[in-house]
Design an enzyme around this catalytic site. Structure first.
Site, PDB file in Angstrom:
ATOM      1  CG  PHE A  11     -12.011  19.180 -16.578  1.00 37.09           C
ATOM      2  CD1 PHE A  11     -10.924  19.846 -16.628  1.00 37.09           C
ATOM      3  CD2 PHE A  11     -11.775  17.697 -16.526  1.00 37.09           C
ATOM      4  CE1 PHE A  11      -9.503  19.322 -16.748  1.00 37.09           C
ATOM      5  CE2 PHE A  11     -10.614  17.343 -16.624  1.00 37.09           C
ATOM      6  CZ  PHE A  11      -9.432  17.870 -16.952  1.00 37.09           C
ATOM      7  CG  ASP A  31     -23.119  23.960 -17.532  1.00 40.74           C
ATOM      8  OD1 ASP A  31     -23.411  23.856 -16.431  1.00 40.74           O
ATOM      9  OD2 ASP A  31     -21.891  23.621 -17.846  1.00 40.74           O
ATOM     10  CB  SER A  75     -23.133  13.894 -17.349  1.00 39.71           C
ATOM     11  OG  SER A  75     -23.437  13.053 -16.066  1.00 39.71           O
ATOM     12  CB  ALA A 114     -19.226  13.356 -23.424  1.00 41.37           C
ATOM     13  CE1 TYR A 145     -20.980  10.382 -15.948  1.00 42.92           C
ATOM     14  CE2 TYR A 145     -19.606   8.547 -15.787  1.00 42.92           C
ATOM     15  CZ  TYR A 145     -19.781   9.789 -16.032  1.00 42.92           C
ATOM     16  OH  TYR A 145     -19.043  10.430 -16.936  1.00 42.92           O
ATOM     17  CE  LYS A 149     -21.995  10.625 -19.391  1.00 42.88           C
ATOM     18  NZ  LYS A 149     -21.890  11.681 -20.267  1.00 42.88           N
TER      19      LYS A 149
END
Ligand code: UDP
Length: 313
Positions: A11, A31, A75, A114, A145, A149
Site C-alpha cells: 500500500f 517484494d 513487512s 518505515a 511486529y 520494528k
C-alpha cells in the site's frame, strides 16, 4: 537518483514508488508479494526507469549497479497479516532490516526505515512524542511486529552511529487510502468493504478505542520531506485528529449511505486503547502537517473501493 524500495508492491510502498518515478528517479522494487500485490505497480511495467525484483529481503540481497537510496518498507503491517505471518514479520524487520542496511552501506546509499506507531505499544501518554519509550507486550500477539520494528530502529541507529550511515526513521501512524487491501483486516478497509456490500460493520470491543487516521498523500509528502533533511532520529508522521472506532463506523456508514448495522465483536488482545501522534517535531523539522480532512479522504477511498468492487453509485 536510483532508489531501491523493499515492499514497493504494498500500500504505502507503491504510492512512494509512484512519487519517486514521477520525480524522474529510477526505482527498483524488491517484494516477495506475500502481502503486497503487483497490481499496485502494473501501471509502471513499461517504464524503463522501473524494475521489479521478486525477492524475500529476509534473505541475502544482491542488487547490481549503483544505488543512491535504500527504502525499507517490506513487512506485513496489519494485525491480521502479522498474526498470519508472525515469523516472516519478525524476520523481515530483523534480518530484512540488517540486509537492507548492509546493501545501503555497500552501495554508499542513504537509508529510510518505515517504522510505526506500534513501537509505542498500548501507550500510557497522549499524544505520543518521539521521546516516549512505549508500552509494549513483547510476547503478546502484536509483539512480533512491535518488537521487530523496535529492533529495526535500534539496528538502524547502530549503523548510523557505528558506520556513519545516512539514515532516516519514519514512525508511521494509521494510514488509509486507495490500495489499502480490502481483505487486510484494518478498520478502514473492513468498514468500507462491509458498508458497500451491506454486511454488518464489525466494531471490536465497545468502539471507544481511538485511532488517528492520515491520508496516504499526506504521508507520502511527509516521507519525501523527511528524505530531504539531515535528521537521523525517529520522526512521527500521522494526523492528530483522533476518532473513536465507533465514530469512524458511523461516519463510514453515513458517507456510503449504507443500511448495514453496526455490530460488536470481541476486542483483539493488546489492542491499543488510544493512539494519537504528537507531530510537533515533523511540523518544525519538515514544515509538514497533514491537510487532508477525514471526510474528504474517506470519500476518495470509498470511490476507489466502489471501483474495485464494481459497485455503481
Ligand atoms: N477494528 C474494529 N473493527 C474492524 C477492524 C478493526 O473495530 O473490523 C478496530 C481495532 O480493534 C482497533 C482499530 O479498529 O482498535 C484499528 O485497527 P486496525 O486493524 O486498523 O489497526 P491498528 O491501529 O490496531 O494497528
Amino acid at each position: 537518483m536510483r532508489v531501491v524500495i523493499t515492499g514497493g508492491a504494498g500500500f504505502i510502498g507503491s504510492h512512494l514508488t509512484d512519487r519517486l518515478l514521477s520525480e524522474g528517479h529510477e526505482v527498483s522494487v524488491l517484494d516477495n508479494l506475500i502481502t503486497g500485490n503487483f497490481n499496485n505497480l502494473v501501471h509502471h511495467q513499461n517504464n524503463p526507469r522501473f524494475q521489479f525484483i521478486h525477492h524475500n529481503v529476509s534473505n541475502h540481497i544482491h542488487v547490481i549497479g549503483d544505488v543512491d537510496w535504500v527504502i525499507h518498507f517490506a513487512s506485513p503491517a496489519s494485525p491480521i497479516d502479522y498474526l498470519h505471518f508472525p515469523i516472516e514479520t519478525l524476520k523481515v524487520n530483523s534480518l530484512g532490516t540488517h540486509n537492507t542496511l548492509g546493501l545501503a552501506r555497500t552501495k554508499g546509499a542513504k537509508y529510510l526505515l518505515a517504522s510505526t506507531s506500534e513501537v509505542y505499544g498500548d501507550p500510557e501518554i497522549h499524544p505520543q512524542p518521539e521521546s516516549y519509550w512505549g508500552h509494549v507486550n513483547p510476547i503478546g500477539p502484536r509483539g512480533v511486529y512491535d518488537e521487530s520494528k523496535r529492533f529495526a530502529e535500534a539496528i538502524t541507529m547502530a549503523y548510523h552511529h557505528k558506520h556513519g550511515l545516512d539514515s532516516r526513521i519514519a514512525r508511521i501512524f494509521n494510514c488509509y487510502g486507495p490500495r489499502l487491501r480490502l481483505d487486510d483486516g484494518r478498520v478502514v478497509s473492513n468498514f468500507i468493504g462491509q458498508a458497500l456490500t451491506n454486511k454488518p460493520l464489525t466494531v471490536y470491543g465497545d468502539g471507544s478505542q481511538t485511532r488517528s487516521f492520515q491520508y496516504i498523500s499526506d504521508l507520502i509528502e511527509g516521507l519525501a520531506k523527511l528524505m530531504a533533511v539531515d535528521h537521523h532520529e525517529p520522526v512521527n508522521l500521522g494526523n492528530p485528529t483522533e476518532k473513536t472506532v465507533l465514530e469512524l463506523a458511523k461516519l463510514i456508514k453515513e458517507l456510503t449511505k449504507s443500511k448495514s448495522e453496526i455490530i460488536i465483536k470481541p476486542l483483539p488482545v493488546d489492542d491499543p486503547k488510544r493512539r494519537l501522534p504528537d507531530i510537533s517535531k515533523a511540523k518544525k523539522l519538515l514544515n509538514w502537517s497533514p491537510n487532508k480532512d477525514l471526510v474528504e479522504g474517506l470519500t476518495e477511498t470509498i470511490a476507489w473501493y466502489r471501483e474495485q468492487l464494481k459497485i455503481k453509485v
